[in-house]
Design an enzyme around this catalytic site. Structure first.
Site, PDB file in Angstrom:
ATOM      1  N   THR A  13      -4.122  -4.122   0.297  1.00 30.23           N
ATOM      2  CA  THR A  13      -5.115  -3.121  -0.080  1.00 30.23           C
ATOM      3  C   THR A  13      -4.496  -1.773  -0.442  1.00 30.23           C
ATOM      4  O   THR A  13      -3.341  -1.489  -0.127  1.00 30.23           O
ATOM      5  CB  THR A  13      -6.120  -2.891   1.063  1.00 30.23           C
ATOM      6  OG1 THR A  13      -5.453  -2.296   2.171  1.00 30.23           O
ATOM      7  CG2 THR A  13      -6.779  -4.192   1.496  1.00 30.23           C
ATOM      8  N   ASP A  14      -5.334  -0.956  -1.068  1.00 34.10           N
ATOM      9  CA  ASP A  14      -4.962   0.436  -1.311  1.00 34.10           C
ATOM     10  C   ASP A  14      -5.343   1.257  -0.083  1.00 34.10           C
ATOM     11  O   ASP A  14      -5.789   0.711   0.931  1.00 34.10           O
ATOM     12  CB  ASP A  14      -5.626   0.965  -2.591  1.00 34.10           C
ATOM     13  CG  ASP A  14      -7.145   0.967  -2.532  1.00 34.10           C
ATOM     14  OD1 ASP A  14      -7.729   0.874  -1.434  1.00 34.10           O
ATOM     15  OD2 ASP A  14      -7.766   1.070  -3.604  1.00 34.10           O
ATOM     16  N   ALA A  15      -5.212   2.564  -0.165  1.00 36.06           N
ATOM     17  CA  ALA A  15      -5.479   3.435   0.988  1.00 36.06           C
ATOM     18  C   ALA A  15      -6.928   3.384   1.449  1.00 36.06           C
ATOM     19  O   ALA A  15      -7.228   3.696   2.599  1.00 36.06           O
ATOM     20  CB  ALA A  15      -5.093   4.881   0.646  1.00 36.06           C
ATOM     21  N   VAL A  18      -9.427  -1.375  -0.101  1.00 38.38           N
ATOM     22  CA  VAL A  18      -9.881  -2.260  -1.180  1.00 38.38           C
ATOM     23  C   VAL A  18      -8.668  -2.985  -1.751  1.00 38.38           C
ATOM     24  O   VAL A  18      -7.601  -2.382  -1.941  1.00 38.38           O
ATOM     25  CB  VAL A  18     -10.592  -1.437  -2.285  1.00 38.38           C
ATOM     26  CG1 VAL A  18     -10.965  -2.321  -3.468  1.00 38.38           C
ATOM     27  CG2 VAL A  18     -11.826  -0.746  -1.718  1.00 38.38           C
TER      28      VAL A  18
END
Length: 145
Positions: A13-15, A18
């Protein structure tokens, strides 16, 4: 239809938690690889016994909904077309009944030593051809919106 379970971890995921768009490609690759293994053709067997590797030639993706941290997903793979030197897979990523992504992936058959295009050896081609499953997209009969 073949389905590979996948759990989403922080590394996917991103920060914001997601799934990063490129990570979906890894999930799709794993499902195709495991589909081949389920048919009795693991990557190493293809390379050693058939001097063959498959490489992605083209891919169309439709991102419909995001996957998020801790989601349990199912990544599908279905062979929809087998030609002498390529194959096309219809794939999807689902969270329960929600379709998150659909993909159409063409893989090319390559010589394992030179990475030059080559035909799929006849016994393998015959087995793959027998596994083709028509989908609306493959037959051109999908509904138009």
């Amino acid at each position: 239809m073949f389905s590979l379970p996948v759990r989403i971890y922080w590394e996917d995921t991103d920060a914001g938690g997601v799934v990063y768009h490129a990570q979906y490609l890894a999930f799709l690759e794993r499902a195709r690889t495991e589909w081949m293994r389920a048919q009795g053709y693991g990557q190493e067997l293809l390379r050693l016994d058939y001097d063959l590797v498959f490489a992605v030639r083209a891919m169309t993706l439709d991102f419909l909904k995001p996957a998020r941290l801790d989601d349990a997903l199912a990544v599908t793979a279905q062979l929809v077309e087998c030609r002498r030197a390529s194959a096309v897979f219809a794939q999807s990523i689902l969270r329960g009944d929600d379709v998150l992504l659909t993909a159409r992936v063409r893989v090319a058959a390559l010589d394992a030593g030179t990475f030059r295009p080559r035909g799929i050896p006849q016994p393998l081609y015959d087995e793959l051809k027998a596994l083709e499953q028509a989908t609306p997209e493959a037959t051109g009969t999908e509904k138009q919106a």
